[in-house]
Motif scaffolding. Sequence first.
Motif, PDB file in Angstrom:
ATOM      1  N   ASN A  21       0.818  -1.209   0.000  1.00  0.00           N
ATOM      2  CA  ASN A  21       0.000   0.000   0.000  1.00  0.00           C
ATOM      3  C   ASN A  21       0.854   1.262   0.000  1.00  0.00           C
ATOM      4  OD1 ASN A  21      -2.697  -0.863  -0.193  1.00  0.00           O
ATOM      5  ND2 ASN A  21      -2.750  -1.437   1.971  1.00  0.00           N
ATOM      6  N   HIS A  22       1.965   1.224   0.681  1.00  0.00           N
ATOM      7  CA  HIS A  22       2.882   2.363   0.667  1.00  0.00           C
ATOM      8  C   HIS A  22       3.443   2.566  -0.746  1.00  0.00           C
ATOM      9  CE1 HIS A  22       5.795   5.281   1.908  1.00  0.00           C
ATOM     10  NE2 HIS A  22       6.776   4.530   1.458  1.00  0.00           N
ATOM     11  N   TYR A  24       2.045   1.570  -3.573  1.00  0.00           N
ATOM     12  CA  TYR A  24       0.902   2.001  -4.397  1.00  0.00           C
ATOM     13  C   TYR A  24       0.726   3.517  -4.316  1.00  0.00           C
ATOM     14  CZ  TYR A  24      -4.239   2.542  -5.216  1.00  0.00           C
ATOM     15  OH  TYR A  24      -5.481   2.943  -5.637  1.00  0.00           O
ATOM     16  N   ASP A  25       0.708   4.027  -3.099  1.00  0.00           N
ATOM     17  CA  ASP A  25       0.551   5.474  -2.879  1.00  0.00           C
ATOM     18  C   ASP A  25       1.729   6.244  -3.484  1.00  0.00           C
ATOM     19  OD1 ASP A  25      -0.351   7.946  -1.588  1.00  0.00           O
ATOM     20  OD2 ASP A  25       1.201   7.577  -0.073  1.00  0.00           O
ATOM     21  N   LEU A  28       1.737   6.336  -7.345  1.00  0.00           N
ATOM     22  CA  LEU A  28       0.766   7.303  -7.877  1.00  0.00           C
ATOM     23  C   LEU A  28       1.256   8.748  -7.727  1.00  0.00           C
ATOM     24  CD1 LEU A  28      -2.573   5.596  -6.792  1.00  0.00           C
ATOM     25  CD2 LEU A  28      -1.967   6.232  -9.135  1.00  0.00           C
ATOM     26  N   ILE A  40       1.349  -0.441  -9.814  1.00  0.00           N
ATOM     27  CA  ILE A  40       0.145   0.017  -9.100  1.00  0.00           C
ATOM     28  C   ILE A  40      -0.900  -1.101  -9.027  1.00  0.00           C
ATOM     29  CG2 ILE A  40      -1.818   1.624  -9.268  1.00  0.00           C
ATOM     30  CD1 ILE A  40       0.282   3.658 -10.516  1.00  0.00           C
ATOM     31  N   ARG A  44      -2.017  -3.233  -5.500  1.00  0.00           N
ATOM     32  CA  ARG A  44      -3.382  -3.375  -4.954  1.00  0.00           C
ATOM     33  C   ARG A  44      -3.766  -4.845  -4.812  1.00  0.00           C
ATOM     34  NH1 ARG A  44      -9.300  -1.415  -7.393  1.00  0.00           N
ATOM     35  NH2 ARG A  44     -10.519  -2.211  -5.641  1.00  0.00           N
TER      36      ARG A  44
ATOM     37  N   TYR C  24     -11.313   2.177 -12.674  1.00  0.00           N
ATOM     38  CA  TYR C  24      -9.932   2.006 -12.173  1.00  0.00           C
ATOM     39  C   TYR C  24      -9.066   1.284 -13.213  1.00  0.00           C
ATOM     40  CZ  TYR C  24      -6.375  -0.348  -9.157  1.00  0.00           C
ATOM     41  OH  TYR C  24      -5.220  -0.848  -8.603  1.00  0.00           O
ATOM     42  N   LYS C  37      -4.660  10.139 -12.030  1.00  0.00           N
ATOM     43  CA  LYS C  37      -4.247   9.520 -10.779  1.00  0.00           C
ATOM     44  C   LYS C  37      -5.203   9.749  -9.596  1.00  0.00           C
ATOM     45  CE  LYS C  37      -0.555  12.678  -9.457  1.00  0.00           C
ATOM     46  NZ  LYS C  37       0.888  12.835  -9.389  1.00  0.00           N
ATOM     47  N   ARG C  41      -7.080   6.647  -7.494  1.00  0.00           N
ATOM     48  CA  ARG C  41      -7.144   6.564  -6.020  1.00  0.00           C
ATOM     49  C   ARG C  41      -8.588   6.483  -5.514  1.00  0.00           C
ATOM     50  NH1 ARG C  41      -2.596   8.032  -3.090  1.00  0.00           N
ATOM     51  NH2 ARG C  41      -1.035   9.211  -4.255  1.00  0.00           N
ATOM     52  N   ARG C  44     -10.501   3.234  -6.236  1.00  0.00           N
ATOM     53  CA  ARG C  44     -10.216   2.137  -5.287  1.00  0.00           C
ATOM     54  C   ARG C  44     -10.897   2.380  -3.943  1.00  0.00           C
ATOM     55  NH1 ARG C  44      -4.423   0.042  -2.646  1.00  0.00           N
ATOM     56  NH2 ARG C  44      -5.336  -1.663  -1.456  1.00  0.00           N
TER      57      ARG C  44
ATOM     58  N   SER D  58      -2.651   2.765   5.442  1.00  0.00           N
ATOM     59  CA  SER D  58      -1.356   2.428   4.836  1.00  0.00           C
ATOM     60  C   SER D  58      -1.269   2.845   3.371  1.00  0.00           C
ATOM     61  CB  SER D  58      -1.012   0.946   5.043  1.00  0.00           C
ATOM     62  OG  SER D  58      -1.934   0.102   4.411  1.00  0.00           O
ATOM     63  N   ARG D  59      -2.414   3.118   2.728  1.00  0.00           N
ATOM     64  CA  ARG D  59      -2.322   3.684   1.370  1.00  0.00           C
ATOM     65  C   ARG D  59      -2.557   5.188   1.379  1.00  0.00           C
ATOM     66  NH1 ARG D  59      -7.411   0.836   0.606  1.00  0.00           N
ATOM     67  NH2 ARG D  59      -9.109   2.277   0.242  1.00  0.00           N
TER      68      ARG D  59
END
Lengths: 109, 109, 109, 109
Positions: A21-22, A24-25, A28, A40, A44, C24, C37, C41, C44, D58-59
């Motif tokens: 998740n870190h 993924y963020d 982006l 990405i 997920r 998505y 982007k 986000r 999701r 976490s995201r």
Amino acid sequence: MSHEQFQHCIDECLKCMQACNHCYDACLNEEHVAMMKECIRLDRDCADMCAFAAQAMSRNSLYAKELCRICADICEACGNECKKHDHAHCQQCAEACFSCAKACRTMAG
Amino acid sequence: MSHEQFQHCIDECLKCMQACNHCYDACLNEEHVAMMKECIRLDRDCADMCAFAAQAMSRNSLYAKELCRICADICEACGNECKKHDHAHCQQCAEACFSCAKACRTMAG
Amino acid sequence: MSHEQFQHCIDECLKCMQACNHCYDACLNEEHVAMMKECIRLDRDCADMCAFAAQAMSRNSLYAKELCRICADICEACGNECKKHDHAHCQQCAEACFSCAKACRTMAG
Amino acid sequence: MSHEQFQHCIDECLKCMQACNHCYDACLNEEHVAMMKECIRLDRDCADMCAFAAQAMSRNSLYAKELCRICADICEACGNECKKHDHAHCQQCAEACFSCAKACRTMAG
């Protein structure tokens, strides 16, 4: 399967979920987000699978082992994608993915 | 896999998720709840798996087919447990489970 | 809350979940992914929230209404982002989001 | 919100998720399962909410704080139910729930 192996696998899944998740963020937020699109997607898939497997293991589901088998597959795919990219978040995510994949393979038996 | 088969499997998973959650709630309200404990466990496992598979299919995940294979296994186990009980919610849940299992097997290929 | 209103809200959440996941996936396939982007986000966040709320409603959770309140907030935010973009998948997603937000507000009371 | 507070709240949610799922499994194995039915329901609600909130944090979701507010409510309700029962798994779960509720209130601000 000893209690320690079981708890180890839950811990690995929850670490991997956070790393994915870190990543993924952070992906982006990268300037060249188009290059990160497979990362990405897999981040997920992998975060969701790890959370799902950890929930199943911690409630002692009959399907925990079968879920760990597919979790290992997804972790390996995500790790292989992440390790192609030089970003620190991708490299850290790859490491968490491979470590989790190993624990999940042991659980799956 | 045609678009129609794909959408059919998503629809089946979402119907089964609802039937399992309704059965879970109703089992916890039954007078003889102790007799329903395997049903309660499997209803949760199956509802969660169906929701997870439907999410994966609807975002076109690479792992949709692999998830449908395990979803079919869990649906069959839940259907087999539910059909042992005479309650209307159990019989309806068993029907939804077997129908979903069939759609998931087709998806898994 | 009548049974019909309850079922309507579950149906809206499950339609919105699918629309968000489709958007998505499609956003990640767009040529100008960097422009999408925020949409990725929110898609999701919204898909996950809708699935979560639908699960809670269908098992008659005491927290269903409280979850529908936040689901409505997320659906509105996702709809507002999606409607900025001309892609058909974004416009369809915005429509599903606003429709779901309305049903969730009614549920939340 | 400092990074340490954020990580602390994720850790608390993941510990609470495990405690709730362990309590859920153990309650379903108790001789007097009918007495545990509210505990079983709340254990599932709370485990699912904690996992959901941890994923959102976490995201770095925009909705993390709003989700922590409802997570705190559910943790408190689950903790209050669990503390009524003498089983060790219930007492340990109550402790994890109250600790997580506190961290989630701080996050929610």
